[in-house]
Scaffold this motif. Sequence first.
Motif, PDB file in Angstrom:
ATOM      1  N   VAL A 116      -2.934   6.263 -14.780  1.00  0.00           N
ATOM      2  CA  VAL A 116      -2.766   7.705 -14.980  1.00  0.00           C
ATOM      3  C   VAL A 116      -4.036   8.487 -14.667  1.00  0.00           C
ATOM      4  O   VAL A 116      -3.970   9.699 -14.416  1.00  0.00           O
ATOM      5  CB  VAL A 116      -2.280   8.026 -16.413  1.00  0.00           C
ATOM      6  N   ASN A 117      -5.177   7.823 -14.678  1.00  0.00           N
ATOM      7  CA  ASN A 117      -6.431   8.511 -14.347  1.00  0.00           C
ATOM      8  C   ASN A 117      -6.761   8.442 -12.861  1.00  0.00           C
ATOM      9  O   ASN A 117      -7.811   8.925 -12.438  1.00  0.00           O
ATOM     10  CB  ASN A 117      -7.588   7.925 -15.158  1.00  0.00           C
ATOM     11  N   ASP A 118      -5.885   7.860 -12.084  1.00  0.00           N
ATOM     12  CA  ASP A 118      -6.085   7.760 -10.638  1.00  0.00           C
ATOM     13  C   ASP A 118      -4.887   8.407  -9.950  1.00  0.00           C
ATOM     14  O   ASP A 118      -3.938   7.734  -9.552  1.00  0.00           O
ATOM     15  CB  ASP A 118      -6.228   6.291 -10.223  1.00  0.00           C
ATOM     16  N   LEU A 119      -4.918   9.723  -9.809  1.00  0.00           N
ATOM     17  CA  LEU A 119      -3.768  10.437  -9.273  1.00  0.00           C
ATOM     18  C   LEU A 119      -3.503  10.083  -7.814  1.00  0.00           C
ATOM     19  O   LEU A 119      -2.358  10.175  -7.363  1.00  0.00           O
ATOM     20  CB  LEU A 119      -3.963  11.949  -9.429  1.00  0.00           C
ATOM     21  N   SER A 120      -4.522   9.681  -7.082  1.00  0.00           N
ATOM     22  CA  SER A 120      -4.279   9.277  -5.698  1.00  0.00           C
ATOM     23  C   SER A 120      -3.384   8.045  -5.658  1.00  0.00           C
ATOM     24  O   SER A 120      -2.574   7.878  -4.737  1.00  0.00           O
ATOM     25  CB  SER A 120      -5.603   8.993  -4.976  1.00  0.00           C
ATOM     26  N   PHE A 121      -3.503   7.181  -6.666  1.00  0.00           N
ATOM     27  CA  PHE A 121      -2.635   6.013  -6.769  1.00  0.00           C
ATOM     28  C   PHE A 121      -1.236   6.436  -7.192  1.00  0.00           C
ATOM     29  O   PHE A 121      -0.234   6.018  -6.599  1.00  0.00           O
ATOM     30  CB  PHE A 121      -3.221   5.022  -7.773  1.00  0.00           C
ATOM     31  N   MET A 122      -1.149   7.284  -8.210  1.00  0.00           N
ATOM     32  CA  MET A 122       0.151   7.739  -8.700  1.00  0.00           C
ATOM     33  C   MET A 122       0.928   8.499  -7.625  1.00  0.00           C
ATOM     34  O   MET A 122       2.152   8.409  -7.553  1.00  0.00           O
ATOM     35  CB  MET A 122      -0.028   8.650  -9.916  1.00  0.00           C
ATOM     36  N   LYS A 123       0.212   9.237  -6.769  1.00  0.00           N
ATOM     37  CA  LYS A 123       0.868  10.088  -5.770  1.00  0.00           C
ATOM     38  C   LYS A 123       1.172   9.357  -4.464  1.00  0.00           C
ATOM     39  O   LYS A 123       1.829   9.925  -3.590  1.00  0.00           O
ATOM     40  CB  LYS A 123      -0.016  11.300  -5.476  1.00  0.00           C
ATOM     41  N   ASN A 124       0.726   8.148  -4.329  1.00  0.00           N
ATOM     42  CA  ASN A 124       0.898   7.411  -3.079  1.00  0.00           C
ATOM     43  C   ASN A 124       2.387   7.222  -2.767  1.00  0.00           C
ATOM     44  O   ASN A 124       3.139   6.677  -3.575  1.00  0.00           O
ATOM     45  CB  ASN A 124       0.203   6.053  -3.186  1.00  0.00           C
ATOM     46  N   SER A 125       2.809   7.668  -1.594  1.00  0.00           N
ATOM     47  CA  SER A 125       4.234   7.661  -1.254  1.00  0.00           C
ATOM     48  C   SER A 125       4.792   6.264  -1.000  1.00  0.00           C
ATOM     49  O   SER A 125       6.020   6.083  -0.959  1.00  0.00           O
ATOM     50  CB  SER A 125       4.480   8.535  -0.019  1.00  0.00           C
ATOM     51  N   SER A 126       3.930   5.270  -0.814  1.00  0.00           N
ATOM     52  CA  SER A 126       4.427   3.906  -0.602  1.00  0.00           C
ATOM     53  C   SER A 126       4.553   3.130  -1.907  1.00  0.00           C
ATOM     54  O   SER A 126       5.002   1.988  -1.913  1.00  0.00           O
ATOM     55  CB  SER A 126       3.503   3.142   0.357  1.00  0.00           C
ATOM     56  N   ILE A 127       4.175   3.759  -3.032  1.00  0.00           N
ATOM     57  CA  ILE A 127       4.254   3.111  -4.340  1.00  0.00           C
ATOM     58  C   ILE A 127       5.509   3.577  -5.071  1.00  0.00           C
ATOM     59  O   ILE A 127       5.796   4.775  -5.136  1.00  0.00           O
ATOM     60  CB  ILE A 127       2.993   3.394  -5.178  1.00  0.00           C
ATOM     61  N   HIS A 128       6.244   2.625  -5.607  1.00  0.00           N
ATOM     62  CA  HIS A 128       7.493   2.907  -6.315  1.00  0.00           C
ATOM     63  C   HIS A 128       7.366   2.389  -7.748  1.00  0.00           C
ATOM     64  O   HIS A 128       7.009   1.227  -7.961  1.00  0.00           O
ATOM     65  CB  HIS A 128       8.672   2.230  -5.619  1.00  0.00           C
ATOM     66  N   PHE A 129       7.700   3.230  -8.714  1.00  0.00           N
ATOM     67  CA  PHE A 129       7.550   2.865 -10.122  1.00  0.00           C
ATOM     68  C   PHE A 129       8.898   2.514 -10.751  1.00  0.00           C
ATOM     69  O   PHE A 129       9.897   3.233 -10.591  1.00  0.00           O
ATOM     70  CB  PHE A 129       6.902   4.012 -10.907  1.00  0.00           C
TER      71      PHE A 129
END
Length: 291
Positions: A116-129
């Motif tokens: 949650v403290n790494d928004l570039s990771f959270m916003k990455n379009s290739s990452i699915h949660f």
Amino acid sequence: MRCIFKLCFVVLLALNFLSDDVFAQEPYKIVCLISGPRSLSTVFLRIIETRGDFIIYNEPTIPVYDKVHFKEYTKDWFREDSHETFEDVKRNLFESQKLSNVFVKEMSFSSHDYYVNDLSFMKNSSIHFVFLLRNPHHTTLSFYNKVEEVSPMMSDLIGVKKLYHMYEMALKHNPNPVQIIQSEDLYNSPQETINKFCKELGIPYKEKALKWKKYGENFQGHKEWNEQKSGSIIHHWHGRAIESQKIGKPTVYDVDRLGNPTFSEVVSPEHRRELKRVYRENLDYYRRFPR
């Protein structure tokens, strides 16, 4: 004129070739399955592993988290080359993504702060949660049976509050649809549950993935799961899934005639009271997830 026509035809063929091999090729996915402990997440990992089209990472942030919060308690739990920082974790995930789809199984308590403290990771379009939920009555007792103690951090380790916060952050920042899966659905309706998971993720459903080979007592997991824990520790936490060959039903715990947990399995009255408190705290956030 005929030469121009031939040239256009060649160009169209070239563009068609490029569209198949370059333009239409999507980047490989990173699928992050996040849950609290004792939620059948390792069984889910075994399903994905059996597919054969994902590189697997089992709880890569655990050593990073433990080296901060449980440095002495877990100092002998991990391989000498285990992750030191979240940057190490990300570097490995993105390097693997160049080669294949990647499946990451995480615990909410260990991954929360880093994600949650790494928004570039959270916003990455290739990452699915994907968020895997199990009734906190079951997770609390199962976790207690593994650690055989009640610590001041017990509620945080069961982790439903952090899980819910990560779910909110994924909804807000990640461009892909966020999935919620109930652990109970995984063992009661495995085909339907996994088929829906695959459809929403845009990957083919593979019936064969619901059965897998049994690993033995010498299984270390580093090659298969990029496992960071040492052999004895991985078997302590994941032994049942390691020795399994398909999805099985987990332990059933006692409830009263109204369906409320009794925690009668816990001998110590002091521990029983504390576990009930932990359960109630996590139940509050568990109920906030949409059904």
